[in-house]
Motif scaffolding. Structure first.
Motif, PDB file in Angstrom:
ATOM      1  N   ASN A 155    -127.993  45.009   9.567  1.00 40.94           N
ATOM      2  CA  ASN A 155    -127.185  44.522   8.525  1.00 40.94           C
ATOM      3  C   ASN A 155    -127.650  43.411   8.029  1.00 40.94           C
ATOM      4  OD1 ASN A 155    -125.549  44.070   6.385  1.00 40.94           O
ATOM      5  ND2 ASN A 155    -123.622  45.094   7.220  1.00 40.94           N
ATOM      6  N   PRO A 156    -128.223  42.957   7.327  1.00 39.24           N
ATOM      7  CA  PRO A 156    -128.498  41.535   6.657  1.00 39.24           C
ATOM      8  C   PRO A 156    -127.257  40.777   6.456  1.00 39.24           C
ATOM      9  CG  PRO A 156    -129.188  43.080   4.847  1.00 39.24           C
ATOM     10  CD  PRO A 156    -128.754  43.970   6.111  1.00 39.24           C
ATOM     11  N   ASN A 157    -126.207  41.531   6.412  1.00 39.38           N
ATOM     12  CA  ASN A 157    -124.877  40.740   5.821  1.00 39.38           C
ATOM     13  C   ASN A 157    -124.222  40.501   6.996  1.00 39.38           C
ATOM     14  OD1 ASN A 157    -125.484  40.514   3.003  1.00 39.38           O
ATOM     15  ND2 ASN A 157    -125.031  42.734   2.865  1.00 39.38           N
ATOM     16  N   GLU A 158    -124.673  40.772   8.068  1.00 40.58           N
ATOM     17  CA  GLU A 158    -123.901  40.550   9.376  1.00 40.58           C
ATOM     18  C   GLU A 158    -124.596  39.571  10.396  1.00 40.58           C
ATOM     19  OE1 GLU A 158    -121.329  43.827  11.884  1.00 40.58           O
ATOM     20  OE2 GLU A 158    -123.547  44.238  12.031  1.00 40.58           O
ATOM     21  N   ARG A 159    -123.770  38.986  11.389  1.00 39.35           N
ATOM     22  CA  ARG A 159    -124.525  38.287  12.175  1.00 39.35           C
ATOM     23  C   ARG A 159    -123.585  38.535  13.619  1.00 39.35           C
ATOM     24  NH1 ARG A 159    -126.329  32.129  11.192  1.00 39.35           N
ATOM     25  NH2 ARG A 159    -127.187  32.882  13.040  1.00 39.35           N
ATOM     26  N   THR A 197    -119.208  38.695   9.239  1.00 41.32           N
ATOM     27  CA  THR A 197    -119.665  39.523   7.944  1.00 41.32           C
ATOM     28  C   THR A 197    -119.780  38.800   6.689  1.00 41.32           C
ATOM     29  OG1 THR A 197    -117.292  40.571   7.529  1.00 41.32           O
ATOM     30  CG2 THR A 197    -118.754  41.771   9.016  1.00 41.32           C
ATOM     31  N   ALA A 198    -120.407  39.344   5.645  1.00 39.40           N
ATOM     32  CA  ALA A 198    -120.477  38.613   4.617  1.00 39.40           C
ATOM     33  C   ALA A 198    -119.179  38.204   3.575  1.00 39.40           C
ATOM     34  CB  ALA A 198    -121.561  39.257   3.827  1.00 39.40           C
ATOM     35  N   ASP A 199    -118.355  39.366   4.186  1.00 36.65           N
ATOM     36  CA  ASP A 199    -116.997  39.335   3.231  1.00 36.65           C
ATOM     37  C   ASP A 199    -115.947  38.377   3.761  1.00 36.65           C
ATOM     38  OD1 ASP A 199    -116.372  40.858   5.210  1.00 36.65           O
ATOM     39  OD2 ASP A 199    -115.815  42.504   4.161  1.00 36.65           O
TER      40      ASP A 199
END
Length: 263
Positions: A155-159, A197-199
């Motif tokens: 997921n590109p929005n998660e590290r 996460t991105a949010d």
């Protein structure tokens, strides 16, 4: 107990001659991977990215990768090693070299197989050092690269982070968990973050009691730690590589223009 016995044995086998000695025994440190590889040494410089040399030599080294540390050694006997260099694990970068080395390096092809580049962003002298290694098998190279490389998410929005690479945050505003999988935070609580996460939500573990869960990042502030230092060094190194690549491309373009004018 087995891990502790192993690291106690290694503390007697590793000899720090030209490097500043560091305490090896720690309850949070254990051996992840070890093994021998061939290091390629250049005549004028050990650097691959920023320099080119006319000749190359090879030497055998032995690597010890711990949960938080990499130690490069030279084998003196069956059970004794001299430390050449070391670096915190979160200060390492590794790159697979699938392309052959520059043609102007006339050394035998048998030592050019299964290459990978290891970059120490902060070695025992606080310097950035590049090393190129050759492995006997492609699987050996793959296993070393995967062992050193931090995990990534599809997921590109998660590290995602491991214990040895995770950032820390400190609570600046109390938060009461709203769901069973969330983490309640008190002011000044310190949390190891394992996922972002991105949010704006983090998953982490409270240092004081090991409780794990999710929490909103706006209630915390990132701690200035070795992780932050490692992140800054990685960004600096990437910038240097990009700058060098741009300079090389401009130089080649100028040479091509000069050649066209002469023809």
């Amino acid at each position: 107990m087995q891990r502790m016995e192993e690291i106690m044995l290694l503390s007697h086998q590793l000899e720090f001659r030209d490097c500043k000695a560091i305490p090896l025994i720690s309850s949070s440190r254990w051996l992840v991977k070890k093994g021998g590889v061939t290091r390629l040494l250049f005549e004028e410089s050990s650097k691959y990215t920023f320099g080119r040399a006319a000749r190359c030599f090879k030497t055998s080294v032995y690597l010890f990768l711990f949960t938080d540390l990499l130690i490069v050694t030279k084998k003196r006997s069956e059970e004794n090693y001299t430390v050449i260099d070391y670096c915190p694990r979160n200060m390492l970068q590794v790159v697979s070299l699938d392309q052959p080395l520059p043609s102007q390096l006339p050394f035998r092809s048998e030592i050019c197989k299964n290459l990978f580049q290891l970059i120490m962003l902060n070695n025992h002298e606080g310097k950035t050092v590049e090393m190129i290694f050759s492995c006997p098998l492609d699987s050996d190279r793959t296993r070393w690269i995967e062992a050193v490389t931090p995990p990534t998410s599809e997921n590109p929005n998660e590290r995602i982070y491991e214990h040895w690479d995770c950032p820390q945050v400190q609570c600046i505003e109390k938060y009461d968990a709203q769901e069973p999988d969330e983490l309640s935070l008190e002011e000044s609580d310190v949390v190891n973050v394992f996922r972002k996460t991105a949010d704006g939500w983090y998953e982490g573990e409270l240092i004081r009691d090991g409780t794990r869960g999710w929490f909103p990042s706006k209630h915390t502030l990132e701690v200035i730690s070795s992780h932050v230092k490692a992140r800054n060094l990685r960004q600096r190194y990437r910038l240097l590589v990009l700058t060098h690549t741009l300079v090389e491309e401009q130089r080649k373009a100028q040479l091509a223009q000069q050649k066209n004018k002469k023809s």
